[in-house]
Design a protein around this motif. Structure first.
Motif, PDB file in Angstrom:
ATOM      1  N   LEU A   1       0.832  -1.211   0.000  1.00 41.08           N
ATOM      2  CA  LEU A   1       0.000   0.000   0.000  1.00 41.08           C
ATOM      3  C   LEU A   1       0.865   1.258   0.000  1.00 41.08           C
ATOM      4  N   ALA A   2       1.929   1.251   0.774  1.00 40.13           N
ATOM      5  CA  ALA A   2       2.827   2.407   0.825  1.00 40.13           C
ATOM      6  C   ALA A   2       3.512   2.608  -0.521  1.00 40.13           C
ATOM      7  N   GLN A   3       3.912   1.517  -1.169  1.00 37.04           N
ATOM      8  CA  GLN A   3       4.547   1.637  -2.482  1.00 37.04           C
ATOM      9  C   GLN A   3       3.569   2.185  -3.521  1.00 37.04           C
ATOM     10  N   LYS A   4       2.319   1.731  -3.449  1.00 33.55           N
ATOM     11  CA  LYS A   4       1.296   2.257  -4.370  1.00 33.55           C
ATOM     12  C   LYS A   4       1.066   3.747  -4.134  1.00 33.55           C
ATOM     13  N   ALA A   5       1.044   4.145  -2.865  1.00 31.88           N
ATOM     14  CA  ALA A   5       0.849   5.554  -2.531  1.00 31.88           C
ATOM     15  C   ALA A   5       2.003   6.399  -3.059  1.00 31.88           C
ATOM     16  N   VAL A   6       3.219   5.915  -2.885  1.00 27.51           N
ATOM     17  CA  VAL A   6       4.398   6.643  -3.370  1.00 27.51           C
ATOM     18  C   VAL A   6       4.357   6.751  -4.892  1.00 27.51           C
ATOM     19  N   LYS A   7       3.990   5.673  -5.563  1.00 25.45           N
ATOM     20  CA  LYS A   7       3.890   5.689  -7.024  1.00 25.45           C
ATOM     21  C   LYS A   7       2.854   6.721  -7.483  1.00 25.45           C
ATOM     22  N   GLN A   8       1.693   6.750  -6.812  1.00 28.16           N
ATOM     23  CA  GLN A   8       0.650   7.708  -7.168  1.00 28.16           C
ATOM     24  C   GLN A   8       1.113   9.133  -6.915  1.00 28.16           C
ATOM     25  N   LEU A   9       1.779   9.376  -5.802  1.00 29.06           N
ATOM     26  CA  LEU A   9       2.270  10.718  -5.489  1.00 29.06           C
ATOM     27  C   LEU A   9       3.314  11.175  -6.509  1.00 29.06           C
ATOM     28  N   ARG A  10       4.184  10.261  -6.943  1.00 26.21           N
ATOM     29  CA  ARG A  10       5.181  10.609  -7.962  1.00 26.21           C
ATOM     30  C   ARG A  10       4.491  10.965  -9.274  1.00 26.21           C
ATOM     31  N   LEU A  11       3.452  10.203  -9.619  1.00 32.66           N
ATOM     32  CA  LEU A  11       2.699  10.483 -10.845  1.00 32.66           C
ATOM     33  C   LEU A  11       2.055  11.866 -10.769  1.00 32.66           C
ATOM     34  N   GLU A  12       1.415  12.166  -9.654  1.00 27.84           N
ATOM     35  CA  GLU A  12       0.762  13.464  -9.484  1.00 27.84           C
ATOM     36  C   GLU A  12       1.768  14.608  -9.466  1.00 27.84           C
ATOM     37  N   ALA A  13       2.948  14.374  -8.911  1.00 25.37           N
ATOM     38  CA  ALA A  13       3.971  15.419  -8.860  1.00 25.37           C
ATOM     39  C   ALA A  13       4.530  15.721 -10.241  1.00 25.37           C
TER      40      ALA A  13
END
Length: 70
Positions: free
Chosen positions: A11-23
């Motif tokens: 879940l943390a890895q998915k969150a980090v991936k999503q945040l990188r995409l949004e950034a």
């Protein structure tokens, strides 16, 4: 590692991936976006059926014609 620990990691890895995409999304100012949207709307107003209307021959929602037998 427990299953809850590994699921937390996933879940943390998915969150980090999503945040990188949004950034990485290119951002513009609201005033610029509004000006571009207004320009687009004005350029395409002649093709907008809500502004120009739909010819009755092309309107799929026109009331059906009734048949009259003499």
């Amino acid at each position: 590692m427990s299953s809850s620990g590994s699921s937390s990691l996933v879940l943390a890895q998915k969150a980090v991936k999503q945040l990188r995409l949004e950034a990485s999304v290119r951002r513009i100012k609201v005033s610029q976006a509004a000006a571009e949207l207004k320009s687009f709307c004005l350029q395409n107003a002649h093709r907008d059926p809500l502004l120009t209307g739909v010819p009755s021959s092309d309107n799929p929602f026109r009331p059906p014609k009734s048949c009259v037998l003499l």
